[in-house]
Scaffold this motif. Structure first.
Motif, PDB file in Angstrom:
ATOM      1  N   UNK A   1     -50.013  40.710  53.360  1.00 27.23           N
ATOM      2  CA  UNK A   1     -49.150  41.203  52.288  1.00 27.23           C
ATOM      3  C   UNK A   1     -49.973  41.693  51.113  1.00 27.23           C
ATOM      4  N   UNK A   2     -51.037  40.961  50.795  1.00 25.47           N
ATOM      5  CA  UNK A   2     -51.934  41.373  49.711  1.00 25.47           C
ATOM      6  C   UNK A   2     -52.585  42.706  50.073  1.00 25.47           C
ATOM      7  N   UNK A   3     -53.044  42.828  51.316  1.00 25.29           N
ATOM      8  CA  UNK A   3     -53.680  44.063  51.762  1.00 25.29           C
ATOM      9  C   UNK A   3     -52.736  45.249  51.661  1.00 25.29           C
ATOM     10  N   UNK A   4     -51.479  45.049  52.047  1.00 24.48           N
ATOM     11  CA  UNK A   4     -50.500  46.140  52.012  1.00 24.48           C
ATOM     12  C   UNK A   4     -50.271  46.599  50.572  1.00 24.48           C
ATOM     13  N   UNK A   5     -50.103  45.657  49.660  1.00 26.93           N
ATOM     14  CA  UNK A   5     -49.883  46.002  48.252  1.00 26.93           C
ATOM     15  C   UNK A   5     -51.138  46.660  47.671  1.00 26.93           C
ATOM     16  N   UNK A   6     -52.312  46.128  47.998  1.00 23.17           N
ATOM     17  CA  UNK A   6     -53.563  46.720  47.505  1.00 23.17           C
ATOM     18  C   UNK A   6     -53.724  48.167  47.960  1.00 23.17           C
ATOM     19  N   UNK A   7     -53.367  48.447  49.218  1.00 22.47           N
ATOM     20  CA  UNK A   7     -53.474  49.823  49.718  1.00 22.47           C
ATOM     21  C   UNK A   7     -52.552  50.760  48.946  1.00 22.47           C
ATOM     22  N   UNK A   8     -51.357  50.292  48.617  1.00 23.25           N
ATOM     23  CA  UNK A   8     -50.425  51.124  47.845  1.00 23.25           C
ATOM     24  C   UNK A   8     -50.972  51.379  46.444  1.00 23.25           C
ATOM     25  N   UNK A   9     -51.524  50.347  45.823  1.00 24.15           N
ATOM     26  CA  UNK A   9     -52.115  50.514  44.489  1.00 24.15           C
ATOM     27  C   UNK A   9     -53.269  51.511  44.558  1.00 24.15           C
ATOM     28  N   UNK A  10     -54.135  51.360  45.582  1.00 25.43           N
ATOM     29  CA  UNK A  10     -55.258  52.295  45.771  1.00 25.43           C
ATOM     30  C   UNK A  10     -54.767  53.730  45.905  1.00 25.43           C
ATOM     31  N   UNK A  11     -53.755  53.934  46.746  1.00 24.47           N
ATOM     32  CA  UNK A  11     -53.235  55.287  46.973  1.00 24.47           C
ATOM     33  C   UNK A  11     -52.694  55.895  45.683  1.00 24.47           C
ATOM     34  N   UNK A  12     -51.992  55.100  44.904  1.00 27.12           N
ATOM     35  CA  UNK A  12     -51.439  55.625  43.657  1.00 27.12           C
ATOM     36  C   UNK A  12     -52.538  55.926  42.643  1.00 27.12           C
ATOM     37  N   UNK A  13     -53.568  55.081  42.594  1.00 26.11           N
ATOM     38  CA  UNK A  13     -54.694  55.363  41.702  1.00 26.11           C
ATOM     39  C   UNK A  13     -55.378  56.677  42.093  1.00 26.11           C
ATOM     40  N   UNK A  14     -55.545  56.872  43.391  1.00 26.77           N
ATOM     41  CA  UNK A  14     -56.163  58.110  43.876  1.00 26.77           C
ATOM     42  C   UNK A  14     -55.303  59.322  43.538  1.00 26.77           C
ATOM     43  N   UNK A  15     -53.974  59.193  43.690  1.00 24.31           N
ATOM     44  CA  UNK A  15     -53.063  60.291  43.354  1.00 24.31           C
ATOM     45  C   UNK A  15     -53.184  60.670  41.885  1.00 24.31           C
ATOM     46  N   UNK A  16     -53.214  59.662  41.013  1.00 24.67           N
ATOM     47  CA  UNK A  16     -53.331  59.924  39.582  1.00 24.67           C
ATOM     48  C   UNK A  16     -54.645  60.656  39.294  1.00 24.67           C
ATOM     49  N   UNK A  17     -55.727  60.180  39.894  1.00 22.72           N
ATOM     50  CA  UNK A  17     -57.032  60.810  39.683  1.00 22.72           C
ATOM     51  C   UNK A  17     -57.038  62.253  40.163  1.00 22.72           C
ATOM     52  N   UNK A  18     -56.504  62.488  41.364  1.00 22.40           N
ATOM     53  CA  UNK A  18     -56.474  63.846  41.912  1.00 22.40           C
ATOM     54  C   UNK A  18     -55.583  64.774  41.088  1.00 22.40           C
ATOM     55  N   UNK A  19     -54.409  64.304  40.716  1.00 19.13           N
ATOM     56  CA  UNK A  19     -53.499  65.150  39.945  1.00 19.13           C
ATOM     57  C   UNK A  19     -54.058  65.437  38.554  1.00 19.13           C
ATOM     58  N   UNK A  20     -54.817  64.505  38.004  1.00 17.32           N
ATOM     59  CA  UNK A  20     -55.458  64.737  36.704  1.00 17.32           C
ATOM     60  C   UNK A  20     -56.551  65.803  36.849  1.00 17.32           C
ATOM     61  N   UNK A  21     -57.338  65.713  37.925  1.00 17.17           N
ATOM     62  CA  UNK A  21     -58.396  66.693  38.168  1.00 17.17           C
ATOM     63  C   UNK A  21     -57.817  68.088  38.388  1.00 17.17           C
TER      64      UNK A  21
ATOM     65  N   UNK B   1     -50.313  35.659  43.068  1.00 21.14           N
ATOM     66  CA  UNK B   1     -51.238  35.062  44.033  1.00 21.14           C
ATOM     67  C   UNK B   1     -51.755  33.724  43.529  1.00 21.14           C
ATOM     68  N   UNK B   2     -52.014  33.650  42.235  1.00 16.85           N
ATOM     69  CA  UNK B   2     -52.508  32.403  41.659  1.00 16.85           C
ATOM     70  C   UNK B   2     -51.539  31.261  41.889  1.00 16.85           C
ATOM     71  N   UNK B   3     -50.249  31.564  41.753  1.00 15.04           N
ATOM     72  CA  UNK B   3     -49.238  30.513  41.894  1.00 15.04           C
ATOM     73  C   UNK B   3     -48.959  30.147  43.354  1.00 15.04           C
ATOM     74  N   UNK B   4     -49.446  30.947  44.304  1.00 19.73           N
ATOM     75  CA  UNK B   4     -49.191  30.685  45.722  1.00 19.73           C
ATOM     76  C   UNK B   4     -50.470  30.518  46.531  1.00 19.73           C
ATOM     77  N   UNK B   5     -51.493  29.986  45.915  1.00 22.30           N
ATOM     78  CA  UNK B   5     -52.727  29.693  46.648  1.00 22.30           C
ATOM     79  C   UNK B   5     -53.428  30.907  47.210  1.00 22.30           C
TER      80      UNK B   5
END
Length: 110
Positions: A35-55, A82-86
């Motif tokens: 679940x953490x990996x799935x959310x991290x991938x979405x965050x990564x993709x959105x960060x990349x989109x912002x960077x590309x659209x800014x460029x 995550x902190x609250x759920x180990x």
């Protein structure tokens, strides 16, 4: 002498691992954390989109700053969950984060 050499090696490895990170580099290879990996991938993709659209000039500097601030807030909330759920995310946590990411994705570039 062995302790000193080991300390230097550890410091070097740590420094190099931080040097390679930047936008779009969440740790998405965590064992037993799908679940953490799935959310991290979405965050990564959105960060990349912002960077590309800014460029490409599709986003102003202010819009990109706002979009990144939203992602930063979502990432902070993920860390608190995550902190609250180990170190894990519950299904409810993942659902809440994905809803926020859906909303943020629609707002990128607007």
């Amino acid at each position: 002498m062995k302790k000193f050499t080991l300390s230097i090696a550890t410091l070097l490895i740590t420094t190099l691992s931080f040097a390679q990170q930047g936008p779009g580099h969440q740790p998405t290879h965590l064992d037993k954390h799908p679940r953490v990996n799935q959310v991290n991938k979405r965050i990564d993709n959105q960060e990349k989109r912002v960077t590309e659209e800014r460029k490409e000039g599709e986003l102003t500097k202010g819009q990109a700053k706002n979009d990144r601030a939203n992602l930063k807030a979502i990432n902070k909330e993920k860390k608190e969950m995550r902190k609250s759920d180990g170190g894990h995310l519950t299904k409810a946590d993942q659902k809440a984060l994905n809803q926020q990411l859906n909303s943020n994705s629609k707002n990128i570039g607007k």
